[in-house]
Design a protein around this motif. Structure first.
Motif, mmCIF file in Angstrom:
data_model
loop_
_atom_site.group_PDB
_atom_site.id
_atom_site.type_symbol
_atom_site.label_atom_id
_atom_site.label_comp_id
_atom_site.label_asym_id
_atom_site.label_seq_id
_atom_site.Cartn_x
_atom_site.Cartn_y
_atom_site.Cartn_z
ATOM 1 N N GLN A 102 22.298 43.894 41.051
ATOM 2 C CA GLN A 102 22.760 43.096 42.187
ATOM 3 C C GLN A 102 21.591 42.528 42.993
ATOM 4 O OE1 GLN A 102 25.586 45.095 44.680
ATOM 5 N NE2 GLN A 102 25.595 43.489 46.231
ATOM 6 N N ASN A 103 20.578 43.339 43.237
ATOM 7 C CA ASN A 103 19.471 42.881 44.076
ATOM 8 C C ASN A 103 18.570 41.889 43.353
ATOM 9 O OD1 ASN A 103 19.473 44.260 46.810
ATOM 10 N ND2 ASN A 103 19.816 46.005 45.467
ATOM 11 N N VAL A 104 18.359 42.068 42.061
ATOM 12 C CA VAL A 104 17.589 41.084 41.302
ATOM 13 C C VAL A 104 18.338 39.755 41.293
ATOM 14 C CG1 VAL A 104 16.713 40.469 39.023
ATOM 15 C CG2 VAL A 104 16.418 42.804 39.884
ATOM 16 N N ARG A 105 19.649 39.819 41.103
ATOM 17 C CA ARG A 105 20.473 38.598 41.135
ATOM 18 C C ARG A 105 20.408 37.942 42.509
ATOM 19 N NH1 ARG A 105 25.324 37.779 43.226
ATOM 20 N NH2 ARG A 105 26.590 36.011 42.485
ATOM 21 N N SER A 106 20.451 38.740 43.567
ATOM 22 C CA SER A 106 20.396 38.188 44.929
ATOM 23 C C SER A 106 19.056 37.508 45.198
ATOM 24 C CB SER A 106 20.632 39.303 45.952
ATOM 25 O OG SER A 106 21.931 39.828 45.831
ATOM 26 N N LEU A 107 17.967 38.121 44.740
ATOM 27 C CA LEU A 107 16.648 37.513 44.911
ATOM 28 C C LEU A 107 16.556 36.199 44.143
ATOM 29 C CD1 LEU A 107 14.382 40.690 44.676
ATOM 30 C CD2 LEU A 107 14.683 39.236 46.690
ATOM 31 N N ALA A 108 17.101 36.190 42.927
ATOM 32 C CA ALA A 108 17.106 34.954 42.144
ATOM 33 C C ALA A 108 17.944 33.882 42.820
ATOM 34 C CB ALA A 108 17.631 35.236 40.734
ATOM 35 N N PRO A 165 27.327 39.526 33.534
ATOM 36 C CA PRO A 165 27.280 40.978 33.304
ATOM 37 C C PRO A 165 27.346 41.784 34.597
ATOM 38 C CG PRO A 165 25.156 39.956 32.801
ATOM 39 C CD PRO A 165 26.132 38.854 32.971
ATOM 40 N N PHE A 166 26.761 41.232 35.676
ATOM 41 C CA PHE A 166 26.848 41.932 36.952
ATOM 42 C C PHE A 166 28.289 42.006 37.427
ATOM 43 C CE2 PHE A 166 27.200 41.332 41.610
ATOM 44 C CZ PHE A 166 26.891 42.631 41.982
ATOM 45 N N TYR A 167 29.035 40.914 37.305
ATOM 46 C CA TYR A 167 30.432 40.908 37.731
ATOM 47 C C TYR A 167 31.239 41.951 36.950
ATOM 48 C CZ TYR A 167 29.223 36.348 39.785
ATOM 49 O OH TYR A 167 28.647 35.345 40.503
ATOM 50 N N VAL A 168 30.971 42.033 35.637
ATOM 51 C CA VAL A 168 31.686 43.023 34.801
ATOM 52 C C VAL A 168 31.308 44.435 35.222
ATOM 53 C CG1 VAL A 168 31.942 43.936 32.464
ATOM 54 C CG2 VAL A 168 31.877 41.457 32.832
ATOM 55 N N PHE A 169 30.012 44.678 35.338
ATOM 56 C CA PHE A 169 29.501 46.000 35.719
ATOM 57 C C PHE A 169 30.064 46.429 37.064
ATOM 58 C CE2 PHE A 169 25.245 48.518 36.234
ATOM 59 C CZ PHE A 169 25.932 49.699 35.968
ATOM 60 N N TYR A 170 30.014 45.540 38.041
ATOM 61 C CA TYR A 170 30.498 45.832 39.389
ATOM 62 C C TYR A 170 32.006 46.073 39.377
ATOM 63 C CZ TYR A 170 30.722 45.381 44.512
ATOM 64 O OH TYR A 170 30.913 45.604 45.862
ATOM 65 N N SER A 171 32.744 45.264 38.616
ATOM 66 C CA SER A 171 34.202 45.399 38.550
ATOM 67 C C SER A 171 34.608 46.755 37.985
ATOM 68 C CB SER A 171 34.803 44.276 37.699
ATOM 69 O OG SER A 171 34.548 43.007 38.263
ATOM 70 N N VAL A 172 33.884 47.189 36.959
ATOM 71 C CA VAL A 172 34.201 48.487 36.345
ATOM 72 C C VAL A 172 33.814 49.629 37.277
ATOM 73 C CG1 VAL A 172 33.662 50.047 34.441
ATOM 74 C CG2 VAL A 172 34.025 47.608 33.996
ATOM 75 N N ALA A 173 32.581 49.556 37.839
ATOM 76 C CA ALA A 173 32.081 50.650 38.675
ATOM 77 C C ALA A 173 32.880 50.795 39.962
ATOM 78 C CB ALA A 173 30.597 50.440 38.992
ATOM 79 N N ARG A 174 33.072 49.690 40.663
ATOM 80 C CA ARG A 174 33.756 49.746 41.956
ATOM 81 C C ARG A 174 35.271 49.615 41.812
ATOM 82 N NH1 ARG A 174 30.513 48.426 46.645
ATOM 83 N NH2 ARG A 174 28.347 48.877 46.119
ATOM 84 N N ALA A 206 36.529 50.271 52.146
ATOM 85 C CA ALA A 206 35.311 49.822 51.459
ATOM 86 C C ALA A 206 35.618 49.398 50.027
ATOM 87 C CB ALA A 206 34.266 50.932 51.471
ATOM 88 N N VAL A 207 36.435 50.173 49.321
ATOM 89 C CA VAL A 207 36.791 49.824 47.943
ATOM 90 C C VAL A 207 37.597 48.533 47.903
ATOM 91 C CG1 VAL A 207 38.170 50.529 45.945
ATOM 92 C CG2 VAL A 207 36.677 52.181 47.066
ATOM 93 N N MET A 208 38.521 48.372 48.847
ATOM 94 C CA MET A 208 39.327 47.154 48.896
ATOM 95 C C MET A 208 38.457 45.926 49.147
ATOM 96 S SD MET A 208 42.673 48.532 50.999
ATOM 97 C CE MET A 208 43.373 46.891 51.130
ATOM 98 N N ILE A 209 37.505 46.054 50.060
ATOM 99 C CA ILE A 209 36.601 44.936 50.342
ATOM 100 C C ILE A 209 35.739 44.622 49.120
ATOM 101 C CG2 ILE A 209 34.609 44.220 51.712
ATOM 102 C CD1 ILE A 209 35.836 45.700 54.082
ATOM 103 N N SER A 210 35.274 45.660 48.432
ATOM 104 C CA SER A 210 34.467 45.451 47.224
ATOM 105 C C SER A 210 35.263 44.707 46.160
ATOM 106 C CB SER A 210 33.991 46.799 46.668
ATOM 107 O OG SER A 210 33.122 47.445 47.561
ATOM 108 N N VAL A 263 34.245 40.946 44.709
ATOM 109 C CA VAL A 263 33.960 40.619 43.312
ATOM 110 C C VAL A 263 35.042 39.705 42.743
ATOM 111 C CG1 VAL A 263 35.162 42.537 42.144
ATOM 112 C CG2 VAL A 263 33.023 41.604 41.183
ATOM 113 N N SER A 264 36.266 39.803 43.245
ATOM 114 C CA SER A 264 37.331 38.893 42.801
ATOM 115 C C SER A 264 36.995 37.457 43.176
ATOM 116 C CB SER A 264 38.669 39.295 43.425
ATOM 117 O OG SER A 264 39.068 40.582 43.000
ATOM 118 N N ASN A 265 36.477 37.267 44.384
ATOM 119 C CA ASN A 265 36.072 35.927 44.815
ATOM 120 C C ASN A 265 34.923 35.391 43.970
ATOM 121 O OD1 ASN A 265 37.985 35.685 46.869
ATOM 122 N ND2 ASN A 265 36.651 36.630 48.397
ATOM 123 N N LEU A 266 34.006 36.284 43.574
ATOM 124 C CA LEU A 266 32.906 35.861 42.705
ATOM 125 C C LEU A 266 33.429 35.418 41.339
ATOM 126 C CD1 LEU A 266 30.167 38.563 43.458
ATOM 127 C CD2 LEU A 266 30.223 36.191 44.238
#
Length: 248
Positions: free
Chosen positions: A146-152, A172-181, A220-224, A228-231
């Motif tokens: 997430q942070n590398v993507r944000s810096l880019a 891949p970040f969207y997939v990773f984040y969706s699964v984790a959160r 927090a989970v709902m906001i997450s 990611v849904s908006n992304l």
């Protein structure tokens, strides 16, 4: 090791560490970036110094617990150590938002709520660190990407390589984040909620504590998930728009 951690002033040391990381990023690493970009980039670099180490430390704290793992078990010394590590980070990042982005009430509220849960677990209740550390693991396991993507993202308008990195990392970040959160996070929160509601924490964690923790965690989970849904929606719209342009 346990005895040493009991007497180590971990929080002030960690806070100083994150402060120095932020200042190093602001004054050295990103010194040539625009005044608008420097604070956010410095926050991202500081987050990198917290995210992956927090995942490793939380994993070790859970795997080497001196007592059987339970969502209501007493906090072990190293579990408290990890909590203080994250408390220091969130407090430092909260100061960043209050100084440079005071209008971002969502992130300020998120950090205040997170600090409430961590601080009460560490210094008031002295139980429940297992649940918090599992959630910390799921929250921070995506941090590096997430942070590398944000810096880019901050530099993609000016640097072609940054634009390529941003485009490459986003799906891949969207997939990773969706699964984790979204998936694992929701499942863990459900199990924690069932445990507390069924009386598993009776006489160990006060009712006011676990109820307030659950409110913060569920929100927090709902906001997450919403974030990611908006992304995802924006990403699919961009792909659709590019496909239409190619057809024309």
């Amino acid at each position: 090791m346990e005895t040493l951690l009991n007497f180590t002033p971990a929080f002030p040391i960690f806070f100083l560490m994150f402060l120095l990381a932020y200042l190093f990023a602001f004054l050295v690493v990103f010194r040539n970036w625009s005044p608008k970009q420097k604070p956010e980039a410095s926050s991202c670099l500081m987050s990198l110094t917290h995210g992956t180490p927090a995942v490793i430390m939380a994993t070790r704290a859970l795997m080497n617990s001196p007592t059987p793992l339970s969502f209501a078990s007493p906090n072990a010394s190293f579990q408290n150590f990890v909590l203080e590590f994250s408390i220091a980070y969130f407090l430092m990042d909260l100061l960043h938002y209050m100084v440079f982005v005071p209008s971002d009430l969502l992130f300020i509220g998120h950090h205040l709520a997170t600090l409430y849960v961590f601080v009460t677990c560490r210094y008031v209740v002295h139980h429940g660190a297992v649940a918090i550390l599992v959630l910390l693991f799921l929250a921070e396991v995506t941090s590096a990407c997430q942070n590398v993507r944000s810096l880019a993202n901050l530099r993609r308008a000016d640097v072609p390589l940054a634009a390529k990195v941003y485009e490459f990392l986003s799906p891949p970040f969207y997939v990773f984040y969706s699964v984790a959160r979204g998936v694992l996070g929701t499942l863990v929160v459900y199990k924690i909620g069932v445990f507390y509601a069924s009386g598993g924490a009776n006489n160990l964690i006060p009712r006011w504590a676990w109820i307030s923790w659950m409110v913060v965690i569920v929100v927090a989970v709902m906001i997450s998930i919403l974030w990611v849904s908006n992304l995802w929606i924006f990403w699919f719209r961009q792909r659709s728009h590019r496909a239409q342009k190619k057809v024309k």
